[in-house]
Design an enzyme around this catalytic site. Structure first.
Site, PDB file in Angstrom:
ATOM      1  N   TYR A 118       0.870  -1.050  -0.053  1.00  0.00           N
ATOM      2  CA  TYR A 118       0.095  -0.069  -0.079  1.00  0.00           C
ATOM      3  C   TYR A 118       0.896   1.334   0.184  1.00  0.00           C
ATOM      4  O   TYR A 118       1.733   1.326   0.608  1.00  0.00           O
ATOM      5  CB  TYR A 118      -0.668   0.044   1.239  1.00  0.00           C
ATOM      6  CG  TYR A 118      -1.745   1.283   1.423  1.00  0.00           C
ATOM      7  CD1 TYR A 118      -3.022   1.595   1.183  1.00  0.00           C
ATOM      8  CD2 TYR A 118      -1.028   2.391   2.045  1.00  0.00           C
ATOM      9  CE1 TYR A 118      -3.588   2.653   1.176  1.00  0.00           C
ATOM     10  CE2 TYR A 118      -1.539   3.636   2.318  1.00  0.00           C
ATOM     11  CZ  TYR A 118      -2.902   3.636   1.841  1.00  0.00           C
ATOM     12  OH  TYR A 118      -3.666   4.839   1.932  1.00  0.00           O
ATOM     13  N   GLU A 206      -3.378   7.454  -3.815  1.00  0.00           N
ATOM     14  CA  GLU A 206      -3.401   6.371  -3.064  1.00  0.00           C
ATOM     15  C   GLU A 206      -3.480   5.176  -4.066  1.00  0.00           C
ATOM     16  O   GLU A 206      -4.479   4.971  -4.817  1.00  0.00           O
ATOM     17  CB  GLU A 206      -4.863   6.308  -2.266  1.00  0.00           C
ATOM     18  CG  GLU A 206      -4.690   5.146  -1.297  1.00  0.00           C
ATOM     19  CD  GLU A 206      -6.210   4.889  -0.509  1.00  0.00           C
ATOM     20  OE1 GLU A 206      -7.138   4.643  -1.182  1.00  0.00           O
ATOM     21  OE2 GLU A 206      -5.924   4.909   0.677  1.00  0.00           O
TER      22      GLU A 206
END
Ligand code: GDP
Ligand code: MN
Length: 401
Positions: A118, A206
């Site tokens: 991530y 993101e």
């Protein structure tokens, strides 16, 4: 302003970030053509069909599916396009899917394991710096990781004056535990991602998951991008990226009239000039036993047109049981606002909710007189406490508060 995954990936590619390649499609037939083209371009034989909506959690909601041949592409794309996709981030009503991204399958087997990470870049307001947040626990819900394993979430702060330093990109790659070719790839990935974020004046990039493929490439499988609306004037081409299908229809209408409107869940609509006064007015509504139905800042030059546009938008919200107009006559005179309210009221006709108008500042008394003498179901107030009391009364009459 949020944009779709496929648009975010286009931006990333321009900055040299490797992405899971894909082609967007509006129909099942287009999806099949897209898949054929993708095989020519990338050699992939499997495809991932991904719903394009402005919300995450699509995979778990059934909006991301693997297709192993063209028949499956047609069938899956046909099912996803037009569906009302419900994910953790859409609310119970879900979002209608208008487009799918037909993407190459990047989880193919190979010499080493695939691994999901991530990574996001955003502005940290507390430090006034940009921050890269990253973890080895990619692919899943980042909120869950933050809760169960806060120690696994790393943050790298970047001074915007000097930008991302080489040692920082290497530290991130090291903490993610990638080695050899994948380490070099990760360093490049981080640098290119940061540049994309910085150059586009974005509020957030993101990427979840960032994937290490079985042949040690690092790529963005997903892209959730929020562009900073205040910087859009520097990026004229980004205007085309807006998708009003994804926005609240009342907010779209308000922005067309240059009103700052945010829909909320309460029962008292409000119309105010100035954001600070709007916040204070929302507090007053709560203290009166109501709940604000919206935030609406009509700006400095409140006139009959802006008041009418604001009225129309507030009245379209079926939850609204009363409206509080709170205008400070600094730049604008109260008598002009009062005339605007009366005129708008008459133009719209058929207004079924009580309206309280609190005018303070230049010509406040005259403004109140115009409201009182209009013969309409509009109550005037000069003091905010009187306006609040009136809101309380009209809610009580409807047995609300
Ligand atoms: P999100 O659920 O909205 O965050 O959508 P993502 O783009 O992150 O995709 C969700 C999940 O689909 C990923 O976490 C992967 O597990 C899976 N996925 C995405 N791309 C591929 C792919 O190319 N092949 C396979 N097998 N799975 C994929
Ligand atoms: Mn994702």
């Amino acid at each position: 302003m949020n944009i779709h995954e496929y648009q975010g990936k286009d931006i990333l590619k321009r900055y040299g970030v490797r992405v899971q390649e894909g082609i967007v499609a509006d129909t099942a037939e287009e999806a099949v053509e897209a898949a054929k083209k993708l095989t020519e371009q990338t050699g992939t034989s499997w495809y991932v069909i991904k719903a394009q909506i402005h919300a995450g959690g699509r995979g778990k909601g059934g909006g991301v599916k693997l297709a192993k041949n063209l028949e499956q592409v047609q069938e899956i794309a046909g099912n996803i396009i037009g569906m009302q996709l419900v994910t953790k981030q859409t609310g119970a009503e879900g979002r209608k899917v208008h487009k799918v991204l037909v993407a190459q399958d990047v989880y193919y087997p190979g010499e080493s394991e695939t691994k999901e990470f991530y990574m996001s870049v955003l502005l940290d307001r507390a430090t006034g710096k940009n921050v890269i947040i990253y973890t080895t626990e990619g692919g899943m819900d980042i909120e869950e990781v933050a809760e169960a394993h806060p120690e696994k979430i790393h943050k790298e702060y970047i001074d915007p004056r000097v930008g991302l330093q080489g040692f920082q990109a290497r530290k991130i790659a090291f903490n993610l535990g990638v080695e050899g070719e994948a380490f070099k790839e990760m360093v490049k990935f981080v640098a290119a991602l940061y540049k994309a974020y910085d150059d586009t004046d974005s509020a957030m990039f993101e990427i979840n998951p960032v994937l290490k493929t079985s042949d040690n490439k690092i790529l963005a499988v997903d892209a959730k991008v929020t562009l900073d609306e205040n910087a859009l004037y520097r990026h004229k081409d980004f205007a085309a990226l807006r998708d009003t299908n994804e926005e609240d229809p009342l907010e779209v209408e308000a922005s067309a009239s240059n009103l700052n409107y945010v829909k909320l869940d309460g029962n008292v609509g409000c119309m105010v000039n100035g954001a600070g006064l709007a916040m204070a007015t929302m507090d007053i509504i709560k203290l009166s036993g109501g709940e604000p139905a919206n935030f609406l800042d009509v700006g400095g030059g409140a006139n009959a047109q802006t008041v009418e546009a604001g009225f129309r938008i507030i009245l379209k919200d079926p939850n609204v049981k009363a409206i509080l107009i709170n205008i400070f006559g600094g730049i604008v005179r109260c008598d002009r606002v009062a005339n605007g309210v009366v005129e708008a009221y008459k133009n719209i006709g058929d207004i079924h909710v009580p309206i309280i108008v609190r005018l303070q500042g230049t010509n406040a008394e005259e403004g109140a007189r115009i409201i009182d003498e209009s013969g309409l179901k509009v109550y005037s107030a000069v003091l905010l406490k009187d306006a609040a009391q009136k809101v309380k009364e009209v809610l009580a009459e409807q047995n609300i508060a």
